[in-house]
Design an enzyme around this catalytic site. Structure first.
Site, PDB file in Angstrom:
ATOM      1  N   GLU A  13      41.247  40.016  37.345  1.00  0.00           N
ATOM      2  CA  GLU A  13      40.369  38.929  37.767  1.00  0.00           C
ATOM      3  C   GLU A  13      40.571  38.536  39.228  1.00  0.00           C
ATOM      4  O   GLU A  13      39.682  37.940  39.838  1.00  0.00           O
ATOM      5  CB  GLU A  13      40.565  37.716  36.843  1.00  0.00           C
ATOM      6  CG  GLU A  13      40.003  37.965  35.455  1.00  0.00           C
ATOM      7  CD  GLU A  13      40.409  36.922  34.437  1.00  0.00           C
ATOM      8  OE1 GLU A  13      39.534  36.440  33.699  1.00  0.00           O
ATOM      9  OE2 GLU A  13      41.601  36.577  34.344  1.00  0.00           O
ATOM     10  N   GLY A  80      34.392  34.259  26.847  1.00  0.00           N
ATOM     11  CA  GLY A  80      33.542  34.664  25.736  1.00  0.00           C
ATOM     12  C   GLY A  80      32.427  33.643  25.579  1.00  0.00           C
ATOM     13  O   GLY A  80      32.675  32.444  25.522  1.00  0.00           O
ATOM     14  N   MET A 174      41.068  31.121  27.759  1.00  0.00           N
ATOM     15  CA  MET A 174      42.445  30.825  27.387  1.00  0.00           C
ATOM     16  C   MET A 174      43.250  30.067  28.455  1.00  0.00           C
ATOM     17  O   MET A 174      44.465  29.967  28.327  1.00  0.00           O
ATOM     18  CB  MET A 174      43.155  32.131  26.984  1.00  0.00           C
ATOM     19  CG  MET A 174      42.448  32.831  25.825  1.00  0.00           C
ATOM     20  SD  MET A 174      43.136  34.439  25.363  1.00  0.00           S
ATOM     21  CE  MET A 174      44.703  33.940  24.667  1.00  0.00           C
ATOM     22  N   GLU A 175      42.567  29.560  29.484  1.00  0.00           N
ATOM     23  CA  GLU A 175      43.321  28.908  30.568  1.00  0.00           C
ATOM     24  C   GLU A 175      42.684  27.652  31.149  1.00  0.00           C
ATOM     25  O   GLU A 175      43.389  26.756  31.639  1.00  0.00           O
ATOM     26  CB  GLU A 175      43.548  29.893  31.749  1.00  0.00           C
ATOM     27  CG  GLU A 175      44.337  31.128  31.430  1.00  0.00           C
ATOM     28  CD  GLU A 175      43.501  32.231  30.783  1.00  0.00           C
ATOM     29  OE1 GLU A 175      42.250  32.177  30.896  1.00  0.00           O
ATOM     30  OE2 GLU A 175      44.076  33.126  30.149  1.00  0.00           O
ATOM     31  N   ASP A 198      31.952  38.751  26.955  1.00  0.00           N
ATOM     32  CA  ASP A 198      31.766  39.094  25.536  1.00  0.00           C
ATOM     33  C   ASP A 198      31.188  37.881  24.816  1.00  0.00           C
ATOM     34  O   ASP A 198      31.031  36.815  25.415  1.00  0.00           O
ATOM     35  CB  ASP A 198      33.106  39.504  24.912  1.00  0.00           C
ATOM     36  CG  ASP A 198      34.137  38.386  24.985  1.00  0.00           C
ATOM     37  OD1 ASP A 198      34.907  38.362  25.956  1.00  0.00           O
ATOM     38  OD2 ASP A 198      34.128  37.502  24.111  1.00  0.00           O
TER      39      ASP A 198
HETATM   40  N1  ADE Z   1      38.160  35.455  27.496  1.00  0.00           N
HETATM   41  C1  ADE Z   1      37.131  36.314  27.499  1.00  0.00           C
HETATM   42  N2  ADE Z   1      36.624  36.469  26.260  1.00  0.00           N
HETATM   43  C2  ADE Z   1      37.383  35.687  25.442  1.00  0.00           C
HETATM   44  C3  ADE Z   1      37.369  35.430  24.057  1.00  0.00           C
HETATM   45  N3  ADE Z   1      36.495  36.025  23.246  1.00  0.00           N
HETATM   46  N4  ADE Z   1      38.304  34.570  23.557  1.00  0.00           N
HETATM   47  C4  ADE Z   1      39.198  33.992  24.382  1.00  0.00           C
HETATM   48  N5  ADE Z   1      39.249  34.210  25.691  1.00  0.00           N
HETATM   49  C5  ADE Z   1      38.357  35.040  26.232  1.00  0.00           C
END
Ligand code: ADE
Length: 231
Positions: A13, A80, A174-175, A198
């Protein structure tokens, strides 16, 4: 000199960011992170990847602020998508961040709530306005919404729906929330920009691997344009 911190979670990233802000010959290893120091026009730019997860991102954001004196923090990475209108490659500005994995409801608290804190932490309105302006002038669509962070990669329809139902989130990662909490605690403006990799469903892992690089590049190009307005 002005000081801006830019954080990504994974090396992938920040790689496109480092390409946009050469040279990267000055760096400091601290707290398990390598901080690149770049002088860009009248501004010091500090770039690092935190490693995945809220704790690592909190360490990096705190170091950016307390050690390197960053007066603004931008988080740039992938997420996501939870909302139907978010497709892979779309850019999302996090207007509020929450932690979907915080649960002390046993004591009557709402999900995501920690006493003396808040479920939702707002990002900085001036930085968000700059992001909107960049989008407008570059003819890019910048979507906005709540981002939910937690220490899990979300890859099931059930968990995805649970996060939507409980937090009204547009995307999951996640951050972001931990960076927002650190910045809010130290009164440092923060901006969380995510590019969708995603859809947090059964094919999220495959999609993530396929689109990590291109989505990270889209985010980095956008952040460069934001920095050009800040310096
Ligand atoms: N970062 C990118 N896609 C993610 C997902 N599906 N869950 C958690 N963090 C992500």
């Amino acid at each position: 000199m002005k000081k801006i911190g830019i954080i990504g979670a994974m090396e992938e990233e920040i790689t496109p960011l480092l390409e946009l802000f050469p040279p990267r010959n000055r760096a400091t290893l601290l707290g398990g992170n390598l901080f690149y120091h770049i002088v860009y026009k009248d501004t010091e730019i500090h770039i690092a990847y935190s490693k995945i997860g809220k704790v690592h991102a909190a360490i990096t954001a705190s170091t950016m602020i307390l050690r390197f004196g960053c007066e603004k923090v931008i988080f740039c990475g992938v997420a996501g998508g939870l909302r139907e209108d978010l497709a892979v490659g779309d850019l999302l500005l996090g207007t509020k961040l929450c932690q979907h994995d915080v649960d002390i409801s046993a004591f009557g608290h709402p999900l995501g709530f920690i006493p003396e804190s808040r479920v939702f932490i707002e990002t900085d309105e001036s930085l968000n306005a700059i992001a909107r302006q960049v989008a407008l002038e570059s003819n890019l669509t910048l979507k906005e919404g709540i981002i939910a962070s937690g220490d899990a990669f979300i890859h099931s329809r059930e968990k995805k729906q649970w996060i939507i139902d409980n937090f009204g989130a547009a995307a999951v990662e996640m951050e972001g929330a931990s960076v927002a909490v650190v910045c809010d605690s130290f009164k440092v403006p923060c901006c969380i920009l995510r590019s969708i990799s995603d859809s947090a469903d059964g094919s999220a892992d495959v999609s993530f691997d396929e689109f990590l690089e291109s989505s990270a590049k889209a985010g980095a190009d956008f952040v460069k344009k934001m920095v050009d307005r800040l310096v």
